[in-house]
Design a protein around this motif. Structure first.
Motif, mmCIF file in Angstrom:
data_model
loop_
_atom_site.group_PDB
_atom_site.id
_atom_site.type_symbol
_atom_site.label_atom_id
_atom_site.label_comp_id
_atom_site.label_asym_id
_atom_site.label_seq_id
_atom_site.Cartn_x
_atom_site.Cartn_y
_atom_site.Cartn_z
ATOM 1 N N VAL A 48 0.809 -1.213 0.000
ATOM 2 C CA VAL A 48 0.000 0.000 0.000
ATOM 3 C C VAL A 48 0.848 1.271 0.000
ATOM 4 O O VAL A 48 0.411 2.299 -0.518
ATOM 5 N N ALA A 49 2.033 1.244 0.576
ATOM 6 C CA ALA A 49 2.876 2.442 0.607
ATOM 7 C C ALA A 49 4.329 2.032 0.766
ATOM 8 O O ALA A 49 4.624 1.055 1.448
ATOM 9 N N ALA A 50 5.196 2.789 0.128
ATOM 10 C CA ALA A 50 6.627 2.498 0.226
ATOM 11 C C ALA A 50 7.421 3.782 0.046
ATOM 12 O O ALA A 50 6.919 4.774 -0.508
ATOM 13 N N LEU A 51 8.651 3.755 0.533
ATOM 14 C CA LEU A 51 9.519 4.896 0.314
ATOM 15 C C LEU A 51 10.971 4.434 0.233
ATOM 16 O O LEU A 51 11.339 3.379 0.766
ATOM 17 N N TYR A 52 11.754 5.238 -0.470
ATOM 18 C CA TYR A 52 13.181 5.013 -0.544
ATOM 19 C C TYR A 52 13.800 5.723 0.654
ATOM 20 O O TYR A 52 13.669 6.940 0.780
ATOM 21 N N ALA A 53 14.426 4.982 1.539
ATOM 22 C CA ALA A 53 14.878 5.521 2.814
ATOM 23 C C ALA A 53 15.951 6.588 2.678
ATOM 24 O O ALA A 53 16.145 7.382 3.609
ATOM 25 N N ASP A 54 16.622 6.631 1.548
ATOM 26 C CA ASP A 54 17.719 7.577 1.374
ATOM 27 C C ASP A 54 17.430 8.626 0.312
ATOM 28 O O ASP A 54 18.353 9.253 -0.216
ATOM 29 N N GLY A 55 16.160 8.804 0.008
ATOM 30 C CA GLY A 55 15.780 9.797 -0.988
ATOM 31 C C GLY A 55 14.388 10.306 -0.726
ATOM 32 O O GLY A 55 13.868 10.185 0.390
ATOM 33 N N ASP A 56 13.765 10.868 -1.749
ATOM 34 C CA ASP A 56 12.448 11.472 -1.604
ATOM 35 C C ASP A 56 11.314 10.645 -2.183
ATOM 36 O O ASP A 56 10.150 11.027 -2.077
ATOM 37 N N ALA A 57 11.622 9.537 -2.815
ATOM 38 C CA ALA A 57 10.592 8.772 -3.514
ATOM 39 C C ALA A 57 9.621 8.124 -2.533
ATOM 40 O O ALA A 57 10.039 7.460 -1.575
ATOM 41 N N THR A 58 8.330 8.331 -2.774
ATOM 42 C CA THR A 58 7.279 7.645 -2.029
ATOM 43 C C THR A 58 6.277 7.097 -3.031
ATOM 44 O O THR A 58 6.088 7.675 -4.114
ATOM 45 N N TYR A 59 5.654 5.993 -2.661
ATOM 46 C CA TYR A 59 4.725 5.337 -3.564
ATOM 47 C C TYR A 59 3.477 4.914 -2.798
ATOM 48 O O TYR A 59 3.573 4.517 -1.630
ATOM 49 N N TYR A 60 2.334 4.975 -3.476
ATOM 50 C CA TYR A 60 1.066 4.562 -2.878
ATOM 51 C C TYR A 60 0.261 3.757 -3.880
ATOM 52 O O TYR A 60 0.251 4.066 -5.075
ATOM 53 N N SER A 61 -0.445 2.780 -3.373
ATOM 54 C CA SER A 61 -1.367 2.059 -4.234
ATOM 55 C C SER A 61 -2.570 2.950 -4.520
ATOM 56 O O SER A 61 -2.878 3.879 -3.766
ATOM 57 N N ASP A 62 -3.259 2.663 -5.581
ATOM 58 C CA ASP A 62 -4.440 3.449 -5.947
ATOM 59 C C ASP A 62 -5.503 3.384 -4.853
ATOM 60 O O ASP A 62 -6.265 4.325 -4.659
ATOM 61 N N SER A 63 -5.548 2.286 -4.136
ATOM 62 C CA SER A 63 -6.580 2.092 -3.123
ATOM 63 C C SER A 63 -6.399 3.001 -1.910
ATOM 64 O O SER A 63 -7.359 3.217 -1.160
ATOM 65 N N VAL A 64 -5.200 3.541 -1.705
ATOM 66 C CA VAL A 64 -4.977 4.375 -0.518
ATOM 67 C C VAL A 64 -4.472 5.764 -0.856
ATOM 68 O O VAL A 64 -4.357 6.615 0.038
ATOM 69 N N LYS A 65 -4.179 6.012 -2.111
ATOM 70 C CA LYS A 65 -3.622 7.304 -2.516
ATOM 71 C C LYS A 65 -4.569 8.435 -2.102
ATOM 72 O O LYS A 65 -5.771 8.377 -2.325
ATOM 73 N N GLY A 66 -3.998 9.449 -1.492
ATOM 74 C CA GLY A 66 -4.794 10.574 -1.021
ATOM 75 C C GLY A 66 -5.340 10.412 0.378
ATOM 76 O O GLY A 66 -5.825 11.380 0.981
#
Length: 130
Positions: A48-66
């Protein structure tokens, strides 16, 4: 080895909010990807959510985005998942996960490939009633 301990799960009514926390132990790696997965009864594990610990990238699944927000506080060694506007469809066991030596710069891989995460927490239950 990375030890992960989740907390913050519980029961909430539809429309409510919860914040999950995942305390992670120190690790020796040049990069890491951290994520939250969930698994509802009778269903597969969903990133559902992920991030790159050493940068700014974050990701969300469509089901939880927002509605959900993932963050990582390195000073406290804590990965968090702020969950707002919860609905019964969010009921699941939530797991934090860490993959080392991986920059997870691709959303499909970060959320869709659980095998890339070597370390997992024990899970924390979230139950949303209507």
């Amino acid at each position: 080895q990375v030890q992960l301990v989740e907390s913050g799960g519980g029961s909430v009514q539809s429309g409510g909010s919860l914040t999950l926390s995942c305390k992670w132990s120190t690790y020796d790696a040049a990069s890491a990807c951290m994520a939250w997965f969930r698994q509802a009864p009778g269903k597969g594990r969903e990133g559902v959510a992920a991030l790159y610990a050493d940068g700014d990238a974050t990701y969300y699944s469509d089901s939880v985005k927002g509605r959900f927000a993932v963050s990582n506080d390195k000073s406290k060694r804590t990965l968090s998942l702020q969950m707002n506007t919860l609905g019964p469809e969010d009921t699941a066991m939530y797991y934090c996960a860490v993959g080392l030596q991986w920059r997870c710069l691709d959303q499909t891989e970060a959320l869709g490939d659980a095998a890339k995460y070597r370390f997992w927490g024990q899970g924390t239950q979230v139950t949303v009633s209507s």
